[in-house]
Scaffold this active site. Structure first.
Site, PDB file in Angstrom:
ATOM      1  N   CYS A 106       0.156   2.526  -4.500  1.00 34.07           N
ATOM      2  CA  CYS A 106      -0.580   3.764  -4.740  1.00 34.07           C
ATOM      3  C   CYS A 106       0.277   4.955  -4.353  1.00 34.07           C
ATOM      4  O   CYS A 106       1.179   4.859  -3.510  1.00 34.07           O
ATOM      5  CB  CYS A 106      -1.888   3.784  -3.933  1.00 34.07           C
ATOM      6  SG  CYS A 106      -3.119   2.577  -4.466  1.00 34.07           S
ATOM      7  N   HIS A 145       0.854  -1.180   0.000  1.00 31.85           N
ATOM      8  CA  HIS A 145       0.000   0.000   0.000  1.00 31.85           C
ATOM      9  C   HIS A 145       0.891   1.232   0.000  1.00 31.85           C
ATOM     10  O   HIS A 145       2.000   1.217   0.547  1.00 31.85           O
ATOM     11  CB  HIS A 145      -0.899   0.014   1.236  1.00 31.85           C
ATOM     12  CG  HIS A 145      -1.924  -1.072   1.257  1.00 31.85           C
ATOM     13  ND1 HIS A 145      -2.959  -1.144   0.337  1.00 31.85           N
ATOM     14  CD2 HIS A 145      -2.075  -2.142   2.093  1.00 31.85           C
ATOM     15  CE1 HIS A 145      -3.708  -2.208   0.602  1.00 31.85           C
ATOM     16  NE2 HIS A 145      -3.193  -2.834   1.654  1.00 31.85           N
TER      17      HIS A 145
END
Length: 242
Positions: free
Chosen positions: A125, A81
């Site tokens: 991301c 992430h």
């Protein structure tokens, strides 16, 4: 081109917690580590907490500096992430700044890799925005001729010979399929299978980006696009073929 005939080393960190499909990314990257003859002296760093990421990379860096072998190249893959401002996360949500990771391998901290390519693949991301694309409008462009004379000197900058691939633009989400894995890793697998033994890394990732840009994916039924971003301070071409 860079001399790639000596030892090649790789490091892979992947957070699978809350990232369905990430196991496929691990499988793909291990395949290409093997194909391109990259050794992984530190093994794999799977599902670390945030505070464990930098120490694992420091250990990998120290192994490079202390190696008796000449090192041709290092390849670092970080899949997790991510957040805006260049942050990635461990499985516990603790964040690490990518700039701190890059600095571990600069010409001061990792002299063994001076004038050697340092490739970073960042599958994460970089914010929360979604790119829903825009209708193409045809324009006519004219290219301006620009030349630049370079003077070769022995003194090196603090950081050089980096090739950093981000799976998405700054501020945007990175796309991942729960079965096929991350869209960039999927596109890499396709292009490397076709041209990986022939083309240099710049052309490979240009083709990967072309494939991604010409695909339309979906999030909750809405069309969404992805384009990779490459930052390079390479001074020569990198050919990954053994």
């Amino acid at each position: 081109m860079y001399d790639m005939s000596k030892t090649r080393v790789a490091f892979m960190m992947c957070v699978t917690t809350g990232r369905r499909g990430a196991e496929k990314d691990i499988e793909v990257m291990n395949k290409w580590f093997d194909k391109y003859q990259f050794e992984t002296p530190s093994g794999q760093c799977i599902d670390p907490n945030g505070q464990e990421i930098l120490p694992a990379l420091e250990e990998f860096r120290d192994q490079i500096n202390q190696s008796e072998d000449e090192i041709s190249c290092c390849l670092i893959t970080l899949m997790s992430h991510g957040r805006s401002h260049g942050l990635i996360q461990g499985k516990d949500g603790d964040k690490v700044d990518l700039d701190d990771i890059f600095a571990l391998f600069n010409n001061i901290q990792c002299p063994k890799l001076q004038e050697k390519p340092k490739i970073f693949i960042i599958q994460a991301c970089r914010g929360g925005k979604e790119d829903h694309g825009v209708e193409e409008i045809k324009h006519e462009f004219k290219e301006a001729d620009c030349t630049c004379n370079l003077i070769a000197i022995k003194r090196l900058p603090i950081a050089s010979d980096y090739y950093v691939v981000y799976s998405t633009q700054k501020g945007y989400v990175s796309l991942r399929n729960t079965e096929k894995g991350s869209r960039m890793i999927e596109a890499m697998d396709e292009v490397f299978s076709e041209q990986g033994m022939k083309w240099h890394i710049g052309d490979l990732f240009t083709k990967i980006n072309n494939n991604l840009v010409n695909e339309t994916f979906s999030i909750h039924g809405c069309p969404v696009k992805e384009t990779i971003v490459v930052e390079s301070t390479l001074t020569k071409a990198v050919y990954l073929a053994p």
